[in-house]
Write a protein that holds these residues in place. Sequence first.
Motif, PDB file in Angstrom:
ATOM      1  N   ILE A   3     -15.606  38.906 -11.956  1.00 52.38           N
ATOM      2  CA  ILE A   3     -14.811  38.997 -12.710  1.00 52.38           C
ATOM      3  C   ILE A   3     -13.485  38.675 -12.276  1.00 52.38           C
ATOM      4  O   ILE A   3     -13.426  39.749 -11.748  1.00 52.38           O
ATOM      5  CB  ILE A   3     -14.796  39.455 -14.285  1.00 52.38           C
ATOM      6  N   SER A   4     -12.200  38.442 -12.297  1.00 49.75           N
ATOM      7  CA  SER A   4     -11.516  38.021 -11.575  1.00 49.75           C
ATOM      8  C   SER A   4     -10.098  39.472 -11.817  1.00 49.75           C
ATOM      9  O   SER A   4     -10.756  40.022 -13.344  1.00 49.75           O
ATOM     10  CB  SER A   4     -10.106  36.683 -11.749  1.00 49.75           C
ATOM     11  N   PHE A   5      -9.667  39.840 -10.993  1.00 48.53           N
ATOM     12  CA  PHE A   5      -8.536  40.774 -11.445  1.00 48.53           C
ATOM     13  C   PHE A   5      -7.621  40.752 -12.487  1.00 48.53           C
ATOM     14  O   PHE A   5      -7.455  41.854 -13.822  1.00 48.53           O
ATOM     15  CB  PHE A   5      -7.647  41.261  -9.840  1.00 48.53           C
ATOM     16  N   GLY A   6      -7.091  39.708 -12.902  1.00 53.62           N
ATOM     17  CA  GLY A   6      -6.375  39.149 -13.878  1.00 53.62           C
ATOM     18  C   GLY A   6      -7.168  39.355 -15.621  1.00 53.62           C
ATOM     19  O   GLY A   6      -6.573  39.989 -15.940  1.00 53.62           O
ATOM     20  N   GLU A   7      -8.958  38.998 -15.396  1.00 51.28           N
ATOM     21  CA  GLU A   7      -9.381  39.265 -16.109  1.00 51.28           C
ATOM     22  C   GLU A   7      -9.309  40.491 -16.502  1.00 51.28           C
ATOM     23  O   GLU A   7     -10.147  40.899 -18.083  1.00 51.28           O
ATOM     24  CB  GLU A   7     -10.487  38.354 -16.407  1.00 51.28           C
ATOM     25  N   LYS A   8      -9.746  41.370 -15.453  1.00 54.59           N
ATOM     26  CA  LYS A   8     -10.218  42.655 -15.430  1.00 54.59           C
ATOM     27  C   LYS A   8      -8.838  43.949 -16.606  1.00 54.59           C
ATOM     28  O   LYS A   8      -9.611  44.535 -17.423  1.00 54.59           O
ATOM     29  CB  LYS A   8     -10.419  43.923 -14.524  1.00 54.59           C
ATOM     30  N   VAL A   9      -8.231  43.188 -15.742  1.00 54.56           N
ATOM     31  CA  VAL A   9      -6.583  43.714 -16.166  1.00 54.56           C
ATOM     32  C   VAL A   9      -6.644  43.220 -17.883  1.00 54.56           C
ATOM     33  O   VAL A   9      -5.975  44.663 -19.055  1.00 54.56           O
ATOM     34  CB  VAL A   9      -5.114  43.210 -15.771  1.00 54.56           C
ATOM     35  N   PHE A  10      -6.931  41.544 -18.259  1.00 52.38           N
ATOM     36  CA  PHE A  10      -6.974  41.328 -19.528  1.00 52.38           C
ATOM     37  C   PHE A  10      -7.712  42.774 -20.624  1.00 52.38           C
ATOM     38  O   PHE A  10      -7.165  42.673 -21.281  1.00 52.38           O
ATOM     39  CB  PHE A  10      -7.177  40.469 -19.433  1.00 52.38           C
TER      40      PHE A  10
END
Length: 287
Positions: A3-10
């Motif tokens: 899971i990418s960092f952007g997906e984690k933030v989302f």
Amino acid sequence: MTISFGEKVFQVILIFFIALLSICMIYPIIHVLAISFSSAGEAVRPGMHWFPKEISLFAWKRVLSDSTIWLALGNTVFRTVVGTFLSLLFMSMGAYPLAKKHLPHRQFYTVVIIVTMFFSGGLIPSYLLVKSLGLIDSRWALIIPGLISTYSMLILRNFFMNIPAELEDSAKIDGANDLRILFTLVIPLSKPVLATLALWSAVGHWNAWFDAMLYLQDQSLIVLQLFLRRLVITSEGGAILTVDEMFKTAETIKAATIMFTALPILIVYPFLQKYFVKGTMVGSLKA
């Protein structure tokens, strides 16, 4: 799967907003419940109420000892149970033929039914119709006019269209007619969507009060939500409040009445919740 960092933030932001939304929905219930078990002085204290600091059962004793609220509860249970059962029955019988491609003029009938979602006769013609049918001061005035929900029937129709035709063909080979196929084959396979529609219908009947105010003058037919409206909005609580209590404990008794009104649906919902998403999604696959 990484899971990418952007997906984690989302996901973190999404969880935060879902939690915030849940608190906004749950807190009013906690607030009213806390007030219902509070003393009169604590109930009128400004600020948030998460739990009763001065516990008092007076409001619940007054509510549960009032005969009118039990009469209203019985009328509401009758309306909800009978109205929901009849709605599911007639919607099933209406949706089943509309799901058959060989039905003559099927698209025309569907369009005519959909039109009723956007246009109606209006309040006065509806009242005159109910009056002409002799339903004034009758429990059936609360059930028959709203017997079929167009939206719910279309969801049910779409669900029926997803049932394999081979199952019905095999039943016909065994000599089953359309009614028998509907009640012994199609409806048992439609439990998820029927449970969802039953929940919608039951909540609608349980929360309804305006039609009861229009069509019922007999106070022995009063429903729970109309009783609650009179108590909370117009302060016509009948025997439930004396003049002295009206000033001292009105808020706690109103809160206890609100919780008494909401509890049955809150208890029933968890048993139908597991069908809710499945029934709604599957019933909306086909147009």
